[in-house]
Design a protein around this motif. Sequence first.
Motif, PDB file in Angstrom:
ATOM      1  N   ILE A  29       1.081  12.185  -2.643  1.00 45.49           N
ATOM      2  CA  ILE A  29       1.258  12.929  -1.399  1.00 45.49           C
ATOM      3  C   ILE A  29       2.635  12.614  -0.832  1.00 45.49           C
ATOM      4  CG2 ILE A  29       0.336  13.367   0.909  1.00 45.49           C
ATOM      5  CD1 ILE A  29      -2.333  12.241  -0.079  1.00 45.49           C
ATOM      6  N   PRO A  30       3.461  13.612  -0.546  1.00 42.37           N
ATOM      7  CA  PRO A  30       4.779  13.351   0.034  1.00 42.37           C
ATOM      8  C   PRO A  30       4.668  12.582   1.349  1.00 42.37           C
ATOM      9  CG  PRO A  30       4.613  15.627  -0.694  1.00 42.37           C
ATOM     10  CD  PRO A  30       3.244  15.040  -0.805  1.00 42.37           C
ATOM     11  N   GLY A  31       5.488  11.550   1.506  1.00 46.10           N
ATOM     12  CA  GLY A  31       5.470  10.733   2.715  1.00 46.10           C
ATOM     13  C   GLY A  31       4.627   9.483   2.593  1.00 46.10           C
ATOM     14  N   VAL A  32       3.641   9.492   1.700  1.00 43.21           N
ATOM     15  CA  VAL A  32       2.754   8.335   1.526  1.00 43.21           C
ATOM     16  C   VAL A  32       3.405   7.355   0.552  1.00 43.21           C
ATOM     17  CG1 VAL A  32       0.504   7.536   0.732  1.00 43.21           C
ATOM     18  CG2 VAL A  32       0.692   9.675   2.009  1.00 43.21           C
ATOM     19  N   GLY A  33       3.726   6.169   1.045  1.00 38.80           N
ATOM     20  CA  GLY A  33       4.331   5.134   0.228  1.00 38.80           C
ATOM     21  C   GLY A  33       3.359   4.013  -0.080  1.00 38.80           C
ATOM     22  N   PRO A  34       3.845   2.918  -0.638  1.00 36.16           N
ATOM     23  CA  PRO A  34       2.962   1.803  -1.016  1.00 36.16           C
ATOM     24  C   PRO A  34       2.171   1.229   0.149  1.00 36.16           C
ATOM     25  CG  PRO A  34       5.121   1.548  -2.032  1.00 36.16           C
ATOM     26  CD  PRO A  34       5.237   2.679  -1.073  1.00 36.16           C
ATOM     27  N   ILE A  35       2.825   1.058   1.312  1.00 35.70           N
ATOM     28  CA  ILE A  35       2.141   0.454   2.462  1.00 35.70           C
ATOM     29  C   ILE A  35       1.016   1.351   2.961  1.00 35.70           C
ATOM     30  CG2 ILE A  35       2.415  -0.422   4.803  1.00 35.70           C
ATOM     31  CD1 ILE A  35       3.745  -2.143   2.696  1.00 35.70           C
ATOM     32  N   ALA A  36       1.300   2.640   3.124  1.00 35.94           N
ATOM     33  CA  ALA A  36       0.275   3.569   3.616  1.00 35.94           C
ATOM     34  C   ALA A  36      -0.883   3.662   2.635  1.00 35.94           C
ATOM     35  CB  ALA A  36       0.885   4.946   3.856  1.00 35.94           C
ATOM     36  N   ALA A  37      -0.577   3.732   1.342  1.00 31.73           N
ATOM     37  CA  ALA A  37      -1.632   3.850   0.330  1.00 31.73           C
ATOM     38  C   ALA A  37      -2.532   2.622   0.322  1.00 31.73           C
ATOM     39  CB  ALA A  37      -1.001   4.057  -1.051  1.00 31.73           C
ATOM     40  N   LEU A  38      -1.916   1.433   0.319  1.00 29.90           N
ATOM     41  CA  LEU A  38      -2.699   0.196   0.259  1.00 29.90           C
ATOM     42  C   LEU A  38      -3.454  -0.042   1.562  1.00 29.90           C
ATOM     43  CD1 LEU A  38      -3.370  -2.284  -1.467  1.00 29.90           C
ATOM     44  CD2 LEU A  38      -1.401  -3.434  -0.447  1.00 29.90           C
ATOM     45  N   SER A  39      -2.835   0.262   2.699  1.00 29.68           N
ATOM     46  CA  SER A  39      -3.500   0.077   4.001  1.00 29.68           C
ATOM     47  C   SER A  39      -4.747   0.942   4.099  1.00 29.68           C
ATOM     48  CB  SER A  39      -2.533   0.423   5.143  1.00 29.68           C
ATOM     49  OG  SER A  39      -1.421  -0.428   5.142  1.00 29.68           O
ATOM     50  N   PHE A  40      -4.615   2.201   3.701  1.00 31.19           N
ATOM     51  CA  PHE A  40      -5.759   3.115   3.769  1.00 31.19           C
ATOM     52  C   PHE A  40      -6.882   2.655   2.841  1.00 31.19           C
ATOM     53  CE2 PHE A  40      -8.112   6.883   2.484  1.00 31.19           C
ATOM     54  CZ  PHE A  40      -8.381   7.487   3.701  1.00 31.19           C
TER      55      PHE A  40
ATOM     56  N   VAL B  52      -7.916  12.743   5.884  1.00 34.47           N
ATOM     57  CA  VAL B  52      -8.994  13.551   5.303  1.00 34.47           C
ATOM     58  C   VAL B  52      -8.719  13.831   3.825  1.00 34.47           C
ATOM     59  CG1 VAL B  52     -10.161  15.787   5.412  1.00 34.47           C
ATOM     60  CG2 VAL B  52      -9.557  14.598   7.525  1.00 34.47           C
ATOM     61  N   ILE B  53      -7.479  14.184   3.512  1.00 34.83           N
ATOM     62  CA  ILE B  53      -7.112  14.499   2.129  1.00 34.83           C
ATOM     63  C   ILE B  53      -7.263  13.274   1.230  1.00 34.83           C
ATOM     64  CG2 ILE B  53      -5.159  15.088   0.634  1.00 34.83           C
ATOM     65  CD1 ILE B  53      -4.166  16.929   2.887  1.00 34.83           C
ATOM     66  N   MET B  54      -6.798  12.119   1.704  1.00 38.41           N
ATOM     67  CA  MET B  54      -6.863  10.912   0.890  1.00 38.41           C
ATOM     68  C   MET B  54      -8.299  10.513   0.604  1.00 38.41           C
ATOM     69  SD  MET B  54      -3.664   8.967   2.724  1.00 38.41           S
ATOM     70  CE  MET B  54      -3.664   7.421   1.829  1.00 38.41           C
ATOM     71  N   HIS B  55      -9.171  10.642   1.602  1.00 33.99           N
ATOM     72  CA  HIS B  55     -10.578  10.322   1.360  1.00 33.99           C
ATOM     73  C   HIS B  55     -11.197  11.304   0.381  1.00 33.99           C
ATOM     74  CE1 HIS B  55     -14.957  10.302   2.229  1.00 33.99           C
ATOM     75  NE2 HIS B  55     -14.773   8.995   2.308  1.00 33.99           N
ATOM     76  N   ALA B  56     -10.866  12.588   0.508  1.00 40.01           N
ATOM     77  CA  ALA B  56     -11.404  13.595  -0.405  1.00 40.01           C
ATOM     78  C   ALA B  56     -10.920  13.352  -1.831  1.00 40.01           C
ATOM     79  CB  ALA B  56     -10.990  14.991   0.066  1.00 40.01           C
ATOM     80  N   MET B  57      -9.648  12.969  -1.980  1.00 38.42           N
ATOM     81  CA  MET B  57      -9.128  12.636  -3.310  1.00 38.42           C
ATOM     82  C   MET B  57      -9.878  11.451  -3.901  1.00 38.42           C
ATOM     83  SD  MET B  57      -5.019  12.982  -2.579  1.00 38.42           S
ATOM     84  CE  MET B  57      -4.575  12.193  -4.127  1.00 38.42           C
ATOM     85  N   TRP B  58     -10.199  10.493  -3.063  1.00 37.20           N
ATOM     86  CA  TRP B  58     -10.886   9.280  -3.499  1.00 37.20           C
ATOM     87  C   TRP B  58     -12.287   9.595  -4.009  1.00 37.20           C
ATOM     88  CZ3 TRP B  58     -10.629   4.297  -0.012  1.00 37.20           C
ATOM     89  CH2 TRP B  58     -11.124   3.192  -0.740  1.00 37.20           C
TER      90      TRP B  58
END
Length: 215
Positions: free
Chosen positions: A71-82, A176-182
């Motif tokens: 996802i554009p804008g989502v980096g390592p910190i955002a991905a791991l935090s979520f 919402v998108i990240m949870h749906a992808m998960w």
Amino acid sequence: LKVFGIRLNRVGRGGFAQVVREAVAHDALVSELIDAMLNARAALWKEYCRLHDLVVRLVAGHELCRRFMQIPGVGPIAALSFMTAVDDPSRFRRSRDVAAYFGLTSRRWQSGSSIDVKGRISKAGDGDVRRALYEAASALLTRYKKKDKVKAWGLALGKRSSHRKATVAVARKLAVIMHAMWTSGTFYCGDPDASAAEMHAETTAKQRKLLGPYA
């Protein structure tokens, strides 16, 4: 430095210490004070880089985090935090419930059928994750130059209201998108017109930039 009548021109992070030392070189006392502060700053920066490298290494070895980073804008910190904050995606019956969990939905006051008022976001839940999602949304809206459906939606919303509200709305949509992808095991496709090869190349380039030797 302003207390001592010293003002600096714009300078980058790399050359900051040298510029400061040159600016105070004429005063022995101030020079000694500033040198101690610069040494402390250098030590903090060194340890920060070490911690950041550990985070990047952890993200690079986790398939889900790498998928989030599509996802554009989502980096390592955002991905791991979520990922660590949600922990178990089955805790949420619907993906949109995740946005409320992180305080990205509006407060609401209702009384019968006559009063129904929406306020600002609730700011409930983990503030660090909320800030990471907000920063990811801001990067998507302001720094990502290519075509993306979420970006287009956010920019259109910003024209109708404000940039800040649009950024919050995009942060909410990202959750919402990240949870749906998960839960579904799917991948992100921001530009429906892009080919699979183009999306793969863009993802590879982004991961190489953010994850460095661990990509």
